[in-house]
Structures are given as C-alpha cells and as structure tokens.
Design a protein around this motif. Structure first.
Motif, short mmCIF file in Angstrom:
data_model
loop_
_atom_site.label_atom_id
_atom_site.label_comp_id
_atom_site.label_asym_id
_atom_site.label_seq_id
_atom_site.Cartn_x
_atom_site.Cartn_y
_atom_site.Cartn_z
N ALA A 26 38.55 60.89 47.74
CA ALA A 26 38.65 61.68 46.39
C ALA A 26 37.57 61.33 45.63
O ALA A 26 36.66 60.61 46.05
CB ALA A 26 40.00 61.58 45.62
N ARG A 27 37.50 62.05 44.42
CA ARG A 27 36.22 62.03 43.66
C ARG A 27 36.35 60.85 42.82
O ARG A 27 37.03 60.61 41.95
CB ARG A 27 36.27 63.16 42.43
CG ARG A 27 35.90 64.66 43.25
CD ARG A 27 36.81 65.28 43.19
NE ARG A 27 36.75 66.51 44.04
CZ ARG A 27 37.23 66.97 45.14
NH1 ARG A 27 38.09 66.33 45.56
NH2 ARG A 27 36.71 68.01 45.43
N VAL A 46 29.89 57.10 45.68
CA VAL A 46 30.06 58.43 46.22
C VAL A 46 30.11 59.54 45.10
O VAL A 46 31.27 59.65 44.13
CB VAL A 46 31.34 58.50 47.30
CG1 VAL A 46 31.29 59.73 47.84
CG2 VAL A 46 31.52 57.32 48.17
N ARG A 47 29.22 60.26 45.04
CA ARG A 47 28.94 61.43 44.04
C ARG A 47 29.70 62.72 44.64
O ARG A 47 29.45 63.20 45.82
CB ARG A 47 27.77 61.51 43.79
CG ARG A 47 26.93 60.58 43.02
CD ARG A 47 25.70 60.71 42.71
NE ARG A 47 24.69 60.64 43.88
CZ ARG A 47 23.72 61.10 43.71
NH1 ARG A 47 23.00 61.95 42.84
NH2 ARG A 47 22.69 60.86 44.86
N PRO A 48 30.61 63.35 43.74
CA PRO A 48 30.96 64.68 44.14
C PRO A 48 29.70 65.60 44.05
O PRO A 48 29.26 65.36 43.22
CB PRO A 48 32.22 64.83 43.26
CG PRO A 48 31.80 63.97 42.02
CD PRO A 48 31.23 62.74 42.55
N LEU A 49 29.90 66.68 44.87
CA LEU A 49 28.89 67.59 44.76
C LEU A 49 29.72 68.88 45.21
O LEU A 49 30.45 69.00 45.88
CB LEU A 49 27.80 67.36 45.97
CG LEU A 49 26.44 67.61 45.79
CD1 LEU A 49 25.64 66.97 44.51
CD2 LEU A 49 25.74 67.02 46.88
N SER A 50 28.99 70.14 44.44
CA SER A 50 29.56 71.29 44.52
C SER A 50 28.36 72.04 45.53
O SER A 50 27.26 71.94 45.41
CB SER A 50 29.76 71.93 43.46
OG SER A 50 28.74 71.81 42.65
N LEU A 51 29.01 73.01 46.34
CA LEU A 51 28.09 73.66 47.23
C LEU A 51 27.81 75.00 46.75
O LEU A 51 28.75 75.59 46.22
CB LEU A 51 29.16 73.80 48.77
CG LEU A 51 29.43 72.57 49.33
CD1 LEU A 51 30.39 72.78 50.45
CD2 LEU A 51 28.47 71.66 49.76
N ALA A 52 26.59 75.58 47.01
CA ALA A 52 26.23 76.51 46.64
C ALA A 52 26.51 77.69 47.28
O ALA A 52 26.19 79.08 47.30
CB ALA A 52 24.57 76.50 46.34
N GLY A 53 26.85 77.54 48.58
CA GLY A 53 27.33 78.64 49.57
C GLY A 53 28.04 78.10 50.63
O GLY A 53 28.72 77.02 50.29
N HIS A 54 28.48 78.92 51.56
CA HIS A 54 29.38 78.62 52.45
C HIS A 54 28.49 77.82 53.65
O HIS A 54 27.67 78.36 54.09
CB HIS A 54 29.79 79.99 53.30
CG HIS A 54 30.77 79.69 54.41
ND1 HIS A 54 31.90 78.92 54.22
CD2 HIS A 54 30.76 79.90 55.62
CE1 HIS A 54 32.50 78.91 55.51
NE2 HIS A 54 31.81 79.29 56.47
N VAL A 55 29.10 76.66 53.97
CA VAL A 55 28.27 75.87 54.83
C VAL A 55 29.09 75.96 56.28
O VAL A 55 28.33 76.17 57.06
CB VAL A 55 28.36 74.29 54.34
CG1 VAL A 55 28.16 73.54 55.45
CG2 VAL A 55 27.74 74.25 53.09
#
Lengths: 427, 343
Positions: free
Chosen positions: A7-8, A14-23
């Motif tokens: 988890a975060r 370990v850094r949490p990252l948000s995705l800009a699109g559908h991977v």
C-alpha cells in the motif's frame, strides 16, 4: 508480506503515483486466472470419522458424483488411510481432488494410537513436498500437491458432547491441518437438541484449546458471510445420493416413513452452508493456509530438528548450504567411524572364532592321544595275556609231551615186564 | 497402515450453470477462479523492469509513456567534467500504481552509463551482477528457516534493450550484451527513436536484426522453447515476426482530429505514439502489460531463477568437496568469488 506492504507507504522508498490514462495492467488478475485454469487446480480433503458415519456418502453428495467406495468392516486391527484421486471438471475448471478416508477409526478396543496413522499421513505429504522443494533440480509448478488442505472431522450425533477420542485426535491435528468439524447424520437430532449440542461442542473445543479452522474475515467481500458461518460451526450435515420427488422436483433426500429430509434444504440441515464454505468461498484460502501456515511450521520444525539454524552462535547469518555441508561431513565421518567399528568388530569375531576352533582342535588332539594311549595299554595288556596264554600253551605242550613220553616209557616198561613175566612164566 | 492412491478416474461431471441451489448438478468448483482473483487483487502485484541502452535513446520517455506517469526522471545533462561516466550505475526506483482496483508495485531499474564509455568491454558485468544479486537475495530468503509469508520479489522480470536506429545492423556491443544476458533474463529488444526510419528502412532493419539474433543464437522473449502449447506457439510466432518493436515514446499530449493523444509534434507532421500505423508502441505495450506480463514473471520465476539456483547450489557443492572442513569465513569468501564470475 501482508497486503498492507504494497500500500501507499512513502517512508519505505516506494512512492505512490497516479496514472494519466489507461495503461492496461488491470488485466493482470485475468492473466493470472487464465494461467491457473490452464494448469488446473488440486484439492485434498481428509475425512476422519468412525466407520459407517457417512463420510463417503457426504463426499458423494458434496461433489455430485459417485466415488467408487466400498463399505469397510468394523474389524480392522489398526486405523488405516485410503486415498483416492479423481479428476473433476466444471465449466472450464479442472480440479484434481484427492479424498482420504480413515478406515477403522474408532473401531479398536484400545484407541490410544488411533490418531497416529493420520498424523503420520499428513506429515508424509509435507515431507514429500519439502523434499521436492529442497531438491537442486526441482519442478514445483508441475508437482502434484498432495498436502491435506482440509480435514472434515465427523462428530457422532450423540447429542451430548464430544468423545474423548474426538478431543484427543483434534488436538493432535489442529496445528497440522485446517480442521472443520461436522456433525454427521444430523437427521437424528432434533432442532433444539442440535442447538445445545453445537454450543456444547464449541465450548468444549475452546476449553481444550483446539484450534479449528476459522473462515477468514479479512476480505470485505466475504467477511460478512464468513462471520455468519463461523457462528454456525460445527455444520450439521446429512448426505444422500438418492433422489426423492418433492413437489414437482427431484431432490436429494432421505425418505423416512415420517417425512423426507432434504439435503439441500437449509431448514433441514447445514449441507448447503458446508458446500458454500468449503468449495465456493474458501477453497483458495484453505489451500493458502495449508501452504503458508501449516507447511511452514512443519518445515521450520523439521529443519531445526535436523540442526539447521538461520544464525550461528555469533549471530552471523549461516547459509543453509554451509550447515548442510557441515552436517554432511559430520555424517560421513560418522559413517566412516561406524564402518571402522564394524570392521574391527568383524576382525575381533574372526579372531575369537579362530581361537575357539584352535582350542577345539587341541582338545580333540589330546583326546585322540588319550584314546591312543588307552588303546596301546589295552593292546599291551592283551599282548601280555596272549603271551601268558602262549606260555601256558607251550608249558602244557611240554607237559603233554613229557606225559606222553612217560606213558610211552611206562608202556614199554610194562611190555618188558610182561615179556619178562611171560618169559619167566614158561619156565 | 497402508494407502492406495488411484490416480485419475475421469468421472463425467454434469456441467452446471451458475445458478446456485436450484440446479442440483452445480457444485461450485469454478468459484475458485473468483477466489483466486480476489486473493490476487488483495495481495497486489510486483513488476521489475530494467531498461538498458545508451544515453539519449529515450529510455525514460518510453517508460513514462508505457505507464502514463512519471516513473522515470529524465537524466539531467551532466557538466562537461562529468560527461564521461566512469562506471555504469544501477538505479532502481519503485512506485505504487493502481488501476481499477489492481495495485502494482512497479520498479524501474535504470542503467545510466551503459555504452557511454570509450572502452565498453565488460559493460554487461555490473548489470549481470545486479541481476544475479537479485536472484541471490531471493534464494537466501527462500532457504531461510523462518521465512516471510510472501518473499519480496526483486528479481528482474524483463530487460528492455534499446537498439539505436542506425538502419544497418546490430553493433558488437548489442550482440555481446544480448548474447550474455538472454541466458539470465527475459530480453525484449526495441528499436529506439524509430521515427527516424521510413517504413522500408524499418522493415529491412528489423529483418537484419532478426537474422543476426538467430545467427548468434540469442533467444529473446518470447523464447521458442517455452511455448506451452500450439495456441501459445501461434500467438508467440506472430510476436516473434514483429520483434524488435520500433517504438517512439512521448509524454506530451497534442490535439489531433479533436482527440488528445500522446505524440511528437514536428514541422512535417505529428507522430501519434499509440497509432499502429505510425509506430509499434502499442504492440510493445500490449505484449508487456496487457497479455504477457504474467507469462514474463512466470518464466523469470520458474526458469531463469531455477537455472540460477541449480548453478549456485551445484557450485557450493563442488567447492565444499574440493576444500573440505574449510573455516567458515573462507567458505563464504570462496562462494562470493564464484558469484562474481561471469558466465
């Protein structure tokens, strides 16, 4: 690693990252499931219960097939286990199911060692998995996992309490396998009795410290149903493969003169609950618990018993390999010592035997000498006798000769006398 | 105390529908798929990708494009003094990403300095050592007595090797590196900055590369020998026809035909990264992430790792046999020496 480790947590790097699109990696669980489906699953159930309590029938009912079973006799001298493996398929899922039944459990007069064959069987399966895992060239993904995932313990429907055999057996097994107690032949107990019986059983288990399998509560989707089910333990089950028509349907049931006990009716028995919990909801968890808890415990104990440690007395990490090598050297030295000992012993024995034989030979020799002497003595005596006899004979011969001579002489003398008389007579 | 296991009695099973309770023939075995999925979602996944290539080939950009986020930081231009790196560094950065409830711990391992030196002999050594170290850590944890419930997996699952788009053939550096590393890790070669090649040049280049790989005996992912069945082979053969993928990376969005897409804008047009007519990025993404990710991890775990393990355990065996009763400190040192030996 529990789920929270992934988890975060920014503090472990370990850094949490948000995705800009559908991977697209949301298909990962699907990929995993597809692979598992391709490989097939395996599940092993152990049924422990007295002869005739309904183990085979329940398995037949649970898996909707006719596993070829035959009735066992009540006169088994020892508890045995019979394992049978089947390949089942439902939609596209292939399951390799192994059902292990105890034969003759509870039939002996002396039941003190009844649990031992069961414990040995479970340990043997762990052992063979451990052996495979420790091999150098291993193939774990092809390995047919025979470790027992679930143990159904069949309790006699006495209505009172657990038997001492039950308690002892369950206590021995609770750290080795997931135990799910079930009340067999539940159609012989009335509802009120059943309620009291269940409470009594659970309290006895708790007071004796028996750890039965608890359905897992950490996943929200199933936590609720699992909590409810945990409260219904032990499940009171009825098994039947015969179908009876009720209403306008054919259901699995047992027909009595006073009514029909429907297996899949939740008001009649807990069979549906057992099937839900065992197969539909928690099969994967049972397998996981077996692998991560029971098997790890066995492995740890076994390796520690063999003398392996993770750190040596100076608290430096010791590699398993080094310890293994050290042990191996020790063992080889031990072997060598024993071999030498045996050789020495052998030599010793040979010497002893030789001495014995020599002794016997000497004795024989002396006896021979003795006998020879005796013989010579006898011979001498006989010779003496013979000589005497000969002497006698010769002296007799001489006397006879002398007598004959005398006789002859006397005869001639007489003849002469006669002649003389004759001669004298004439005149 | 005897038992007899009679294997496989295929007993015809009524195929049940998914209606609970009403259908008698339904047992519920297929519910295990759902249970497995739940377990996987709860545990989360781990993926470790290594990118190898000379500086300036667009490694970081490609990573950012693949995962649609800033997973790699583009290296800053070094000062003139620092321009010639002395050694190859290995930099490993982890991120937690999530998509539709699926959580993944993605680790991108960067290798700045690879191929940048004047003398590039043995440039694969630090990378090989890193990969073997990860296997070693996993092995040590696995043979522990008290081991963790889930061993943290830091093994490199996939190594993306960037080939500069020269249009001719592979360079000796490429051949050496790929030859050595294809034995320990899954290598996916890509043609970087493919927007400098026309379609014909690209096809020719790819064919040359494929022939060179074949001639040198380099087995890149997907390896022919690990195809599971005929279906697999068909799918993988199609992929093998296409490798190395000619990719273009970008993390900037432009408007094309009313849609926002990732691309590179030039005076003569806009290259759309995810358009398969323009470049093969989409194929790479599908291979790596959408279809073959689990397979990549499996091959790493069950084949590359096992090979390493066999080699390592046999090595220790031989060592101990040659020098019996060795003092512990010496034994450990000897083993370390064997490890840093290249294959």
């Amino acid at each position: 690693m529990a789920s929270t480790d992934v988890a975060r947590q920014p503090d472990n790097g370990v850094r949490p990252l948000s995705l800009a699109g559908h991977v697209g990696f949301d298909s990962l669980p699907d990929q995993l499931v597809n692979k598992s489906t391709y490989q097939g699953f395996c599940f092993n159930i152990l049924c422990i219960g007295e002869t005739g309590i309904g183990k085979s029938t329940l398995m037949d009912t649970l898996f909707n097939t006719n596993f070829e079973n035959f009735e066992s006799s009540h006169f088994e001298p020892q508890v045995k286990l019979r394992a049978q493996t089947y390949d089942l398929q439902e939609s596209n899922v292939r399951l390799r199911l192994t059902v292990v039944n105890t034969v003759g459990f509870g039939d002996q007069m002396n039941k003190q060692e009844s649990y031992q064959p069961v414990v040995d069987y479970i340990d043997r399966q762990f052992e063979s998995y451990l052996q495979e895992e420790l091999k150098i060239k291993r193939s774990l993904h092809n390995y047919h996992d025979s470790r027992v995932h679930a143990c159904l313990y069949f309790i006699s429907p006495s209505g009172h309490s657990l038997k001492s055999l039950d308690l002892v057996t369950m206590k021995k097994l609770d750290s080795k396998v997931n135990i799910i107690p079930v009340i067999a032949k539940a159609d012989t107990i009335s509802k009120s009795e059943l309620h009291k019986f269940k409470i009594k059983i659970m309290s006895e288990l708790v007071s004796n410290g028996v750890q039965i399998y608890q359905f897992p509560l950490d996943d929200e989707t199933v936590a609720k149903v699992n909590t409810t089910m945990n409260g219904h333990l032990p499940f009171a089950v009825v098994g039947s493969t015969e179908e009876v028509s009720v209403g306008n349907k054919m259901v699995k049931a047992r027909q009595y003169p006073w009514g029909v006990v429907q297996v899949e009716n939740e008001n009649h028995c807990d069979f549906i609950k057992l099937r839900e919990m065992l197969i539909c909801v928690n099969m994967e968890d049972l397998r996981e618990q077996t692998h991560t808890r029971h098997y790890e415990l066995y492995r740890r104990c076994k390796l520690e018993e063999m003398g392996f440690k993770d750190t040596d007395p100076e608290c430096k990490p010791v590699s398993l390999q080094q310890t293994y090598e050290a042990k191996r050297q020790e063992f080889l030295v031990e072997l060598q010592k024993r071999e030498d000992e045996m050789r020495q012993m052998f030599v010793q024995r040979v010497k002893e035997k030789e001495a014995e034989l020599k002794e016997a030979e000497r004795e024989l020799q002396s006896r021979f000498e003795q006998l020879k002497r005796l013989h010579a003595d006898e011979k001498a005596a006989l010779e003496e006798k013979k000589r005497l006899l000969d002497d006698d004979q010769s002296s007799f011969g001489k006397r006879r000769a002398a007598a004959q001579l005398l006789q002859a002489q006397s005869l001639t003398a007489n003849g002469k006398k006669d002649k003389d008389r004759k001669n004298s007579g004439f005149m | 105390m005897s038992e007899s296991a009679k294997p496989h009695h295929p007993i015809p099973q009524a195929k049940g529908e998914k209606s609970h309770g009403n259908d008698f023939s339904y047992v519920g075995i297929d519910a295990i798929l759902e249970q497995m999925r739940r377990k996987a979602m709860k545990q989360g996944f781990e993926l470790n990708i290594m990118v190898v290539g000379q500086s300036g080939l667009g490694k970081s950009t490609l990573m950012n494009t693949l995962f649609k986020s800033k997973v790699s930081r583009k290296s800053a231009q070094p000062n003139p003094e620092e321009r010639i790196p002395k050694t190859i560094e290995i930099k490993s950065i982890s991120h937690d990403i999530e998509e539709k409830g699926v959580r993944m711990k993605l680790t991108v391992i960067d290798t700045p300095g690879f191929g940048d030196q004047i003398n590039n002999e043995n440039c694969w050594q630090p990378i090989m050592k890193f990969i073997n170290d990860q296997y070693e850590t996993y092995l040590q944890e696995e043979i522990n007595i008290n081991r963790k419930k889930r061993i943290p997996d830091s093994r490199v699952h996939c190594c993306i090797y960037f080939i500069p788009a020269t249009g001719h053939c592979l360079r000796p550096l490429d051949v050496e590196f790929m030859r050595r590393l294809s034995k320990v890790v899954n290598i996916v070669p890509v043609i970087a900055k493919a927007d400098t090649l026309t379609l014909e040049e690209r096809d020719f280049f790819k064919q040359t590369i494929r022939e060179e790989l074949r001639a040198n005996g380099i087995d890149v992912y997907p390896q022919k020998e690990f195809d599971e069945d005929a279906e697999d082979r068909i799918i993988n053969d199609k992929i093998r026809e296409m490798i190395p993928f000619a990719v273009v990376g970008s993390d900037q969005e432009y408007q094309v035909n009313g849609k926002k897409i990732l691309g590179r804008k030039t005076k003569w047009g806009t290259i759309e990264v995810e358009n398969i007519a323009h470049c093969e990025f989409a194929y790479l993404r599908d291979l790596l992430i959408r279809t073959h990710m689990q397979n990549i991890k499996d091959i790493t775990g069950s084949i590359h790792y096992e090979t390493y393990r066999v080699r390592r355990l046999n090595e220790s065996n031989e060592q101990q046999q040659q020098q019996p009763r060795i003092v512990q400190a010496n034994g450990v040192a000897a083993q370390h020496e064997a490890l840093t030996h290249e294959m």
